[in-house]
Design a protein around this motif. Structure first.
Motif, PDB file in Angstrom:
ATOM      1  N   ALA A 179       9.534 -10.356   0.281  1.00 48.72           N
ATOM      2  CA  ALA A 179       9.536  -9.854  -1.135  1.00 48.72           C
ATOM      3  C   ALA A 179       8.080  -9.250  -1.039  1.00 48.72           C
ATOM      4  N   GLY A 180       7.728  -8.203  -1.627  1.00 45.24           N
ATOM      5  CA  GLY A 180       6.439  -7.672  -1.992  1.00 45.24           C
ATOM      6  C   GLY A 180       5.745  -7.021  -0.778  1.00 45.24           C
ATOM      7  N   TRP A 181       6.485  -6.922   0.385  1.00 43.96           N
ATOM      8  CA  TRP A 181       5.917  -6.180   1.324  1.00 43.96           C
ATOM      9  C   TRP A 181       5.261  -4.941   1.170  1.00 43.96           C
ATOM     10  N   ARG A 182       5.917  -4.235   0.425  1.00 44.89           N
ATOM     11  CA  ARG A 182       5.360  -2.800   0.054  1.00 44.89           C
ATOM     12  C   ARG A 182       4.110  -2.916  -0.316  1.00 44.89           C
ATOM     13  N   ASP A 183       3.806  -3.758  -1.223  1.00 42.49           N
ATOM     14  CA  ASP A 183       2.375  -3.796  -1.844  1.00 42.49           C
ATOM     15  C   ASP A 183       1.256  -4.118  -0.937  1.00 42.49           C
ATOM     16  N   LEU A 184       1.623  -4.381   0.622  1.00 39.15           N
ATOM     17  CA  LEU A 184       0.707  -4.502   1.372  1.00 39.15           C
ATOM     18  C   LEU A 184       0.455  -3.500   2.523  1.00 39.15           C
ATOM     19  N   LEU A 185       1.369  -2.254   2.231  1.00 38.27           N
ATOM     20  CA  LEU A 185       1.275  -1.119   3.129  1.00 38.27           C
ATOM     21  C   LEU A 185      -0.044  -0.511   3.239  1.00 38.27           C
ATOM     22  N   GLU A 186      -0.973  -0.094   2.129  1.00 41.07           N
ATOM     23  CA  GLU A 186      -2.001   0.079   2.062  1.00 41.07           C
ATOM     24  C   GLU A 186      -3.133  -0.532   2.776  1.00 41.07           C
ATOM     25  N   LEU A 187      -3.062  -1.878   2.876  1.00 42.56           N
ATOM     26  CA  LEU A 187      -3.791  -2.748   3.589  1.00 42.56           C
ATOM     27  C   LEU A 187      -3.564  -2.316   5.028  1.00 42.56           C
TER      28      LEU A 187
END
Length: 260
Positions: free
Chosen positions: A223-231
């Motif tokens: 869960a929450g992997w989309r929050d790391l895409l910009e990284l």
């Protein structure tokens, strides 16, 4: 090299001024990624031959993208990533020379942790180039540097082992042919699987949501992997900031601001 092929079956890429190893590392990366095809991994273009100023590949015949091909690309990419690599930053098997993304040099030095590798070999070198070329100002570079400090310090490291990644997976390096997608032109190395997915999201890809859903399911993303895409998009944005100018530098700083 494969068996006997006619000229019509071969696509030859040439660059008379290619630096030493340029085409050889591409061939090594394609072969390394291609090991996954037999294990349900993503289909990779086959190498027919390679020289100091050229590479010969199987000729592909593009076709309209289809839903099944997008699904299979997502699942196949996850399977290729699961093949793994000896370390973060590890080069393709059998290769110890230089590396590039496009025509820009970068390094593949094995590193124990992903964050340190990503910060020091994938983001900071291109930030320095963008700064030196006047594409990025010191304030913007400082924002990216703060994120790199967090990366190098391990704040974004997780338990994911090194993945066998394509490393330059934008839509132009995904060729849809009849019934499937084929990967070309990699900057292959040991990295984090989200990096490939993030680049597809940065530049777009036919059937992207189907590719993403199939990949997320097959890779069992947390869960929450989309929050790391910009990284994971900082590397390609820094590359483009160095080579293409201030518009990408602005996007780079905006992405970095999410994590600074």
């Amino acid at each position: 090299m494969g068996g006997v092929s006619s000229a019509a079956d071969v696509h030859r890429k040439t660059w008379s001024a290619a630096p030493a190893g340029f085409f050889e590392v591409e061939a090594a990366g394609l072969r390394w990624l291609g090991e996954g095809t037999a294990a349900d991994g993503a289909r990779v273009v086959r190498v027919r031959g390679v020289g100091t100023d050229h590479i010969e590949l199987e000729r592909l015949h593009p076709a309209a993208p289809g839903a099944a091909a997008a699904d299979n690309l997502g699942r196949g990419l996850a399977a290729t990533h699961r093949l793994g690599a000896p370390a973060f930053g590890a080069p393709p098997a059998g290769w110890t020379g230089p590396a590039w993304i496009g025509r820009q040099p970068q390094t593949n030095d094995p590193t124990p942790t992903w964050g340190a590798f990503y910060a020091e070999q994938r983001v900071r070198p291109f930030v320095r180039r963008a700064l030196d070329r006047g594409h990025l100002d010191a304030a913007g570079a400082g924002i990216v540097d703060r994120v790199c400090d967090r990366l190098a310090g391990g704040e974004f490291d997780d338990d994911t082992p090194p993945a066998r990644i394509h490393g330059d997976l934008w839509a132009g390096n995904v060729v849809f042919v009849a019934g499937e997608a084929v990967l070309i032109d990699p900057a292959a190395h040991g990295g984090h699987g989200l990096t490939d997915l993030a680049m597809l999201h940065l530049f777009g890809c036919p059937g992207l949501e189907r590719v993403t859903a199939a990949y997320a399911d097959a890779a069992d993303l947390p869960a929450g992997w989309r929050d790391l895409l910009e990284l994971h998009q900082l590397h390609p944005l820094a590359v483009h900031a160095a080579s293409h100018g201030p518009a990408y530098a602005t996007q780079l700083v905006q992405a970095a601001g999410t994590y600074a």
